[in-house]
Structure formats: structure tokens, C-alpha cells
Motif scaffolding. Structure first.
Motif, PDB file in Angstrom:
ATOM      1  N   ALA A 204       0.795  -1.232   0.000  1.00 12.56           N
ATOM      2  CA  ALA A 204       0.000   0.000   0.000  1.00 12.56           C
ATOM      3  C   ALA A 204       0.823   1.274   0.000  1.00 12.56           C
ATOM      4  CB  ALA A 204      -0.925  -0.005   1.223  1.00 12.56           C
ATOM      5  N   GLY A 205       2.093   1.197   0.379  1.00 11.96           N
ATOM      6  CA  GLY A 205       2.920   2.392   0.431  1.00 11.96           C
ATOM      7  C   GLY A 205       4.326   2.059   0.895  1.00 11.96           C
ATOM      8  N   VAL A 206       5.243   3.004   0.710  1.00 11.25           N
ATOM      9  CA  VAL A 206       6.654   2.769   0.998  1.00 11.25           C
ATOM     10  C   VAL A 206       7.228   3.946   1.775  1.00 11.25           C
ATOM     11  CG1 VAL A 206       8.935   2.369  -0.001  1.00 11.25           C
ATOM     12  CG2 VAL A 206       6.922   1.431  -1.125  1.00 11.25           C
ATOM     13  N   VAL A 207       8.036   3.628   2.801  1.00  7.90           N
ATOM     14  CA  VAL A 207       8.798   4.647   3.525  1.00  7.90           C
ATOM     15  C   VAL A 207      10.277   4.336   3.349  1.00  7.90           C
ATOM     16  CG1 VAL A 207       9.294   5.727   5.752  1.00  7.90           C
ATOM     17  CG2 VAL A 207       6.965   4.980   5.216  1.00  7.90           C
ATOM     18  N   LEU A 208      11.035   5.312   2.877  1.00 11.79           N
ATOM     19  CA  LEU A 208      12.470   5.148   2.633  1.00 11.79           C
ATOM     20  C   LEU A 208      13.233   6.007   3.639  1.00 11.79           C
ATOM     21  CD1 LEU A 208      12.380   5.535  -1.263  1.00 11.79           C
ATOM     22  CD2 LEU A 208      12.082   3.438   0.078  1.00 11.79           C
ATOM     23  N   LEU A 209      13.967   5.364   4.544  1.00  8.05           N
ATOM     24  CA  LEU A 209      14.766   6.063   5.538  1.00  8.05           C
ATOM     25  C   LEU A 209      16.228   6.001   5.124  1.00  8.05           C
ATOM     26  CD1 LEU A 209      13.106   4.588   8.771  1.00  8.05           C
ATOM     27  CD2 LEU A 209      12.533   6.724   7.584  1.00  8.05           C
ATOM     28  N   ALA A 210      16.880   7.161   4.973  1.00  7.97           N
ATOM     29  CA  ALA A 210      18.223   7.236   4.392  1.00  7.97           C
ATOM     30  C   ALA A 210      18.141   6.681   2.970  1.00  7.97           C
ATOM     31  CB  ALA A 210      19.250   6.481   5.234  1.00  7.97           C
ATOM     32  N   ALA A 211      17.329   7.349   2.172  1.00  7.26           N
ATOM     33  CA  ALA A 211      16.912   6.829   0.870  1.00  7.26           C
ATOM     34  C   ALA A 211      18.049   6.763  -0.139  1.00  7.26           C
ATOM     35  CB  ALA A 211      15.790   7.705   0.318  1.00  7.26           C
ATOM     36  N   ALA A 212      18.180   5.602  -0.784  1.00  5.51           N
ATOM     37  CA  ALA A 212      19.119   5.411  -1.887  1.00  5.51           C
ATOM     38  C   ALA A 212      18.320   5.297  -3.171  1.00  5.51           C
ATOM     39  CB  ALA A 212      19.941   4.148  -1.666  1.00  5.51           C
ATOM     40  N   GLY A 213      18.756   5.988  -4.229  1.00  4.35           N
ATOM     41  CA  GLY A 213      17.980   5.958  -5.458  1.00  4.35           C
ATOM     42  C   GLY A 213      18.781   6.063  -6.735  1.00  4.35           C
ATOM     43  N   LEU A 214      20.096   6.253  -6.629  1.00  2.55           N
ATOM     44  CA  LEU A 214      20.940   6.412  -7.806  1.00  2.55           C
ATOM     45  C   LEU A 214      21.411   5.072  -8.358  1.00  2.55           C
ATOM     46  CD1 LEU A 214      23.238   9.298  -6.556  1.00  2.55           C
ATOM     47  CD2 LEU A 214      21.766   9.451  -8.564  1.00  2.55           C
ATOM     48  N   PRO A 215      21.700   5.008  -9.675  1.00  2.00           N
ATOM     49  CA  PRO A 215      22.383   3.833 -10.215  1.00  2.00           C
ATOM     50  C   PRO A 215      23.752   3.669  -9.564  1.00  2.00           C
ATOM     51  CG  PRO A 215      21.434   5.159 -11.970  1.00  2.00           C
ATOM     52  CD  PRO A 215      21.332   5.978 -10.717  1.00  2.00           C
ATOM     53  N   GLY A 216      24.293   2.445  -9.595  1.00  2.00           N
ATOM     54  CA  GLY A 216      25.472   2.096  -8.822  1.00  2.00           C
ATOM     55  C   GLY A 216      26.677   3.007  -8.925  1.00  2.00           C
ATOM     56  N   VAL A 217      27.122   3.317 -10.137  1.00  2.00           N
ATOM     57  CA  VAL A 217      28.322   4.145 -10.296  1.00  2.00           C
ATOM     58  C   VAL A 217      28.081   5.543  -9.748  1.00  2.00           C
ATOM     59  CG1 VAL A 217      29.877   5.223 -11.964  1.00  2.00           C
ATOM     60  CG2 VAL A 217      29.207   2.824 -12.255  1.00  2.00           C
ATOM     61  N   ALA A 218      26.969   6.141 -10.122  1.00  2.00           N
ATOM     62  CA  ALA A 218      26.649   7.485  -9.633  1.00  2.00           C
ATOM     63  C   ALA A 218      26.488   7.492  -8.116  1.00  2.00           C
ATOM     64  CB  ALA A 218      25.381   8.002 -10.310  1.00  2.00           C
ATOM     65  N   PHE A 219      25.874   6.432  -7.570  1.00  2.00           N
ATOM     66  CA  PHE A 219      25.678   6.356  -6.120  1.00  2.00           C
ATOM     67  C   PHE A 219      27.011   6.316  -5.388  1.00  2.00           C
ATOM     68  CE2 PHE A 219      25.425   3.840  -2.232  1.00  2.00           C
ATOM     69  CZ  PHE A 219      24.457   4.555  -1.520  1.00  2.00           C
ATOM     70  N   ASN A 220      27.936   5.488  -5.853  1.00  2.00           N
ATOM     71  CA  ASN A 220      29.220   5.364  -5.171  1.00  2.00           C
ATOM     72  C   ASN A 220      30.073   6.624  -5.313  1.00  2.00           C
ATOM     73  OD1 ASN A 220      29.869   2.498  -3.959  1.00  2.00           O
ATOM     74  ND2 ASN A 220      28.572   2.161  -5.749  1.00  2.00           N
ATOM     75  N   LYS A 221      29.978   7.293  -6.453  1.00  3.41           N
ATOM     76  CA  LYS A 221      30.669   8.574  -6.608  1.00  3.41           C
ATOM     77  C   LYS A 221      30.128   9.595  -5.610  1.00  3.41           C
ATOM     78  CE  LYS A 221      31.943   8.605 -11.523  1.00  3.41           C
ATOM     79  NZ  LYS A 221      31.751   9.340 -12.809  1.00  3.41           N
ATOM     80  N   SER A 222      28.808   9.675  -5.518  1.00  2.25           N
ATOM     81  CA  SER A 222      28.174  10.629  -4.611  1.00  2.25           C
ATOM     82  C   SER A 222      28.542  10.335  -3.162  1.00  2.25           C
ATOM     83  CB  SER A 222      26.654  10.576  -4.792  1.00  2.25           C
ATOM     84  OG  SER A 222      25.993  11.378  -3.841  1.00  2.25           O
ATOM     85  N   ARG A 223      28.482   9.061  -2.789  1.00  3.34           N
ATOM     86  CA  ARG A 223      28.807   8.692  -1.408  1.00  3.34           C
ATOM     87  C   ARG A 223      30.259   8.983  -1.081  1.00  3.34           C
ATOM     88  NH1 ARG A 223      28.097   2.598   0.792  1.00  3.34           N
ATOM     89  NH2 ARG A 223      29.608   2.240  -0.880  1.00  3.34           N
ATOM     90  N   HIS A 224      31.160   8.724  -2.028  1.00  4.39           N
ATOM     91  CA  HIS A 224      32.583   8.966  -1.783  1.00  4.39           C
ATOM     92  C   HIS A 224      32.840  10.448  -1.498  1.00  4.39           C
ATOM     93  CE1 HIS A 224      36.814   8.021  -1.828  1.00  4.39           C
ATOM     94  NE2 HIS A 224      37.040   9.002  -2.688  1.00  4.39           N
ATOM     95  N   ARG A 225      32.183  11.312  -2.246  1.00  9.65           N
ATOM     96  CA  ARG A 225      32.341  12.745  -2.005  1.00  9.65           C
ATOM     97  C   ARG A 225      31.769  13.150  -0.646  1.00  9.65           C
ATOM     98  NH1 ARG A 225      32.972  12.049  -7.134  1.00  9.65           N
ATOM     99  NH2 ARG A 225      33.974  13.623  -8.461  1.00  9.65           N
ATOM    100  N   ALA A 226      30.641  12.560  -0.287  1.00  4.48           N
ATOM    101  CA  ALA A 226      30.030  12.874   1.005  1.00  4.48           C
ATOM    102  C   ALA A 226      30.917  12.407   2.162  1.00  4.48           C
ATOM    103  CB  ALA A 226      28.655  12.229   1.107  1.00  4.48           C
ATOM    104  N   LEU A 227      31.546  11.250   2.001  1.00  2.00           N
ATOM    105  CA  LEU A 227      32.453  10.748   3.038  1.00  2.00           C
ATOM    106  C   LEU A 227      33.671  11.645   3.174  1.00  2.00           C
ATOM    107  CD1 LEU A 227      32.248   6.929   2.250  1.00  2.00           C
ATOM    108  CD2 LEU A 227      31.447   8.054   4.336  1.00  2.00           C
TER     109      LEU A 227
END
Length: 480
Positions: free
Chosen positions: A283-306
Motif C-alpha cells: 500500500a505504500g513505501v517509507v524510505l529512511l536514508a533513501a538510496a535511489g541512484l544507479p550504482g556508479v553514480a551512487f558510489n561517486k556521490s557517497r565517496h564525495r560525502a564521506l
């Protein structure tokens, strides 16, 4: 990163661990029982507690916890007994570890050597202890008696032979209620979503049950009382376990559950997206600390945030950041790890990287967990989700940065014609839904707060609104 090596390993993902206890007696006659703990002293960091829980019953399951890294209740598999030696093994999705020690009679300490990888060696002495006495203050943890029903449940998981063990908390009585499934993030988690001694899912389940929901939380495969193995599985493997939990809650004859909502945290948000795409009755979805990027883009983004969380700007990252980005791209474009290794070597030759350093640099990029992460794209699942979605991320979250992931989720849902998306970015909120100071990964261990009261209320309010609306829509459709 400015973290202990062991914690850094836990954040990136684990591989295979051998625990070897070498004794002066036959273990078949006197196995260790109870909780045994000791401090691992990693240079430049506070001692890291390692806890082994050995069952008294011969058929019981031994468990290991390293709370400072977020690991709780991962199952230990006994491999074999050889003479006076007991060999145990357990796997996560990180590196290899060994512990070799002499086991003496009674409750005296067991001194040995803990080895991380091939050559990082640390002395470790474990002794019989009261595990609960090690637990720091966590005032939000609910305690009995509870004003609701607490029901044990065992159900078949997503793969043959996997039986998942969990707990349902539900309002008392047989009236129809909405349901909630809780999905953990990366790394092994017990049903309480326990990390750093924080029982995050227990706190969330308590709040939502008091607000009228039946909540199912479960030990992941290979953790706690669930069967199967944790290691060697990825997001698409764990998602069917979550879908099995949805069906188990819907069909539990002790309850009357109709509308079921799925709540995921971190990697659990990717599992939630898969489930919502494949199960039209969610019926519905709750995303906590939501991940939504494709793999390469996600890891690039996370690396910069770290880097940012550790006080390093992109300009300061310079050449190293360029190499990291290109490596993500190369691995993400490679169909298998052998091709990835060959292409990384070629890239390193082009930039004149030292060959010895090159081989050490390549190893983590072809780790199965990271390799899979770089090839996983949640976009096709987002484009099939038709139900309402609430996504909450903190400004200090260095694992799933909101500025990149929220727009990706929104775009995916819009492609599905789904405009019912509520993104929320809260200041001073970290990756674990806590009010934070720095947002650093290991800060969670030092915080007393388990779950931001503001987020608890926000999730509860949204779910109540959705459940009430869904109920009205159902009655209208039936002409009631």
C-alpha cells in the motif's frame, strides 16, 4: 577516512572470516559456553569490543558481535574439530579475519592473536562476561510489559531452505489493522535492526504498534535465529525475503491485516523499491536514508560525502578523487571481475601508477559486494512503483546523500506517472535517523538517542494518514 581499520572494513562490506580457537584439551569434551568478550586495540583508536556467544546446547547457534562496527548476532558456522582444535567460520561482506588462541579450563581469559586480512595483527584476550553489562545507555529502548501483543513468527524466506525468524507486534484484539514490514540496511542485522547497541527497529516497531499497526521485523538470513547464510547475497537476493515477510503478515491467522506498508533503511530502501515494484498489493513505501541512484553514480556521490564528512573538499581530493571516479566507471562498465581487473590495470598504466600499488588498489574494486553495487540500478523498479512514497534523509547523512538520491527517486517515480512522492531532508539528522553533531559514521556509537523523535512522529503521522485514506478508498470502492 579517519576511522579505525575494522570500522572502515564494516562500512565498505565484509567477505570471509575464520575464527580458530586452538586448545589444550578436546573441545568435544569442554566447549566454551556463554558470552566471551575482549577488547581489540587498534592503533590510534578506542578499544573495539568483540563478543562471542556460545550456546550451552550442542545444537545451538554461536553468534558474534562487534558492536562498534554495527555488527550484532551474526551466526558463526562450526567448520570442524581437529584433535585439540576447534575451527569456526563466519562470513559477512567484508574482509578476512582470524583469531587463534589457547583455550584453558574454567573462566580464565583466553589470550590470542586477531589477524585482519593477511598481516594486520592485534592481541586479543577474551573472557567470560555478562554481555548486557557491556551495553551503554540507550534510553529509548522499549521494555516490557508492552501494551500490545508480541507474537513470534517463523516463515519461509525468498530462497529454498531459508527459514526466517521474527517478531510481530500488534494491537490487541482481532480487529482489522494495517501492517508494516521493516527492512534493514547493508550488513547483517537481527530483527531489532541493531547497530552500535541501538535497537532501531524495536524503537520504530514500538512507536508504530502503539499507533495501531501490526509490525513484522525479522532476523536476516544467517543472523540470529534465521537459517541460511548472509554472505554471498545481494540486494536482489534479500528483497524476496522481504516480500515473503509481506505475505507472512498478510496471511497470519492470528491477525486481520489488510494494507501492508514497507519501511526500508539504507540498502533496505532499495529492497523496498523492488518489493513495491513487484507486489502491487503493497500500500505504500517509507524510505529512511533513501538510496535511489544507479550504482556508479551512487558510489561517486557517497565517496564525495564521506570526504566532506572528514573535512576534505573535492579540490583537496584532486588526483585521488579522479582515479576513484574513473575506477568506479571502469568496474561499472565491465561485465565481470576479470575484465574489470584488466581494464583497471590498463588505466593505471596510462596514468603511470606504481604496479605494486596498482594491485593493492584494484582489490577492493573487484570485491563481490562493491562489484555488485556498481552494477545495480534501482531505476527500473522506481518506474513501476504506483503507491505513495515517503523518503526521509538527513543533511548530515554521509552514506546516502540527499542532494543526489532524492532527485533520482523523484525522476524514477515520475516516469511511472507517480506524483505521490514526499521527500524530506532534515538538518542534523545522520544516516541512522539520529540527531547528530558531525554525521560521521561511527558517531552513532557515542549517541544516546536511538531514533529521532521528530522522524518517529513524521513516519507515524504519514502512515496513519495513508492507512486511513486507503481504508476510505476501499469502503468507497465497495459502495459502503
Amino acid at each position: 577516512m579517519k576511522t579505525p581499520f575494522l570500522l572502515l572494513q564494516q562500512k565498505l562490506g565484509c567477505s570471509f572470516l575464520f575464527l580458530l580457537l586452538t586448545s589444550q584439551m578436546a573441545f568435544s569434551q569442554q566447549l566454551p559456553t556463554g558470552s566471551w568478550a575482549g577488547d581489540l586495540n587498534v592503533r590510534g583508536a578506542a578499544p573495539i569490543k568483540v563478543i562471542f556467544n556460545f550456546p550451552a546446547a550442542a545444537k545451538g547457534q554461536s553468534l558474534v558481535s562487534i558492536p562498534y562496527t554495527g555488527m550484532h548476532d551474526l551466526q558463526v558456522e562450526r567448520v570442524k574439530e581437529v584433535g585439540d582444535s576447534l575451527q569456526l567460520a563466519f562470513r559477512d561482506h567484508l574482509s578476512s579475519y582470524t583469531f587463534t588462541a589457547l583455550y584453558g579450563a574454567g573462566n580464565k581469559g583466553v589470550a590470542g592473536l586477531f589477524v585482519i586480512g593477511d598481516n594486520r595483527k592485534f592481541p586479543l584476550t577474551i573472557s567470560l562476561t555478562n554481555a548486557e553489562s557491556l551495553r551503554p545507555s540507550r534510553p529509548q529502548t522499549p521494555t516490557a510489559p508492552f501494551p500490545y501483543a508480541v507474537l513470534p513468527i517463523t516463515f519461509a524466506g525468498g530462497d529454498a531452505g531459508v527459514m526466517l525468524s521474527g517478531t510481530i507486534t500488534a494491537p490487541k484484539g482481532k480487529k482489522e489493522v494495517p501492517g508494516v514490514i521493516l527492512l534493514s540496511g547493508s550488513g547483517p542485522h537481527n530483527r531489532d535492526g541493531e547497530q552500535f547497541y541501538h535497537k532501531t527497529f524495536l524503537v520504530l516497531a514500538d512507536e508504530l504498534t502503539k499507533r495501531g499497526f501490526a509490525v513484522l521485523r525479522y532476523d536476516e538470513r544467517g543472523v540470529g535465529e534465521s537459517s541460511g547464510k548472509y554472505a554471498g547475497n545481494f540486494t536482489e537476493d534479500f528483497a524476496p525475503d522481504g516480500l515473503a515477510a509481506v505475505k507472512a503478515l498478510q496471511t497470519d491467522k492470528r491477525l486481520k491485516v489488510k494494507n501492508v506498508y514497507v519501511i526500508g533503511h539504507s540498502e533496505g530502501t532499495l529492497m523496498a523499491q523492488i518489493i513495491a515494484a513487484e507486489a502491487p498489493d503493497v500500500a505504500g513505501v517509507v524510505l529512511l536514508a533513501a538510496a535511489g541512484l544507479p550504482g556508479v553514480a551512487f558510489n561517486k556521490s557517497r565517496h564525495r560525502a564521506l570526504l566532506k564528512a572528514n573535512g576534505i573538499s573535492e579540490e583537496q581530493g584532486g588526483q585521488d578523487l579522479m582515479i576513484q571516479d574513473r575506477s568506479y566507471e571502469i568496474v561499472g562498465a565491465s561485465p565481470d571481475s576479470a575484465t574489470a581487473v584488466a581494464n583497471l590495470r590498463k588505466f593505471h598504466e596510462e596514468i603511470d601508477m606504481d604496479p605494486n600499488y596498482s594491485e593493492r588498489y584494484i582489490t577492493p574494486f573487484v570485491d563481490p559486494w562493491l562489484f555488485h553495487s556498481l552494477h545495480f540500478d534501482p531505476t527500473p523498479y522506481q518506474q513501476k512503483i504506483k503507491v505513495p512514497v515517503l523518503a526521509i534523509t538527513g543533511e548530515t547523512d554521509s552514506q546516502t546523500p540527499a542532494q543526489d538520491n532524492m532527485p533520482a527517486i523523484k525522476a524514477g517515480l515520475q516516469a511511472a506517472g507517480n506524483a505521490n512522492f514526499t521527500p524530506v531532508v532534515l538538518p542534523k539528522l545522520n544516516h541512522f535517523m539520529q540527531t547528530s553533531v558531525t554525521g560521521a559514521y561511527d558517531e552513532s556509537y557515542t549517541l544516546e538517542e536511538t531514533f529521532s523523535p521528530e522522524v518517529l512522529k513524521m513516519v507515524g503521522d504519514w502512515l496513519v494518514k495513508q492507512a486511513t485514506g486507503a481504508g476510505k478508498a476501499r469502503r468507497t470502492a465497495k459502495g459502503i
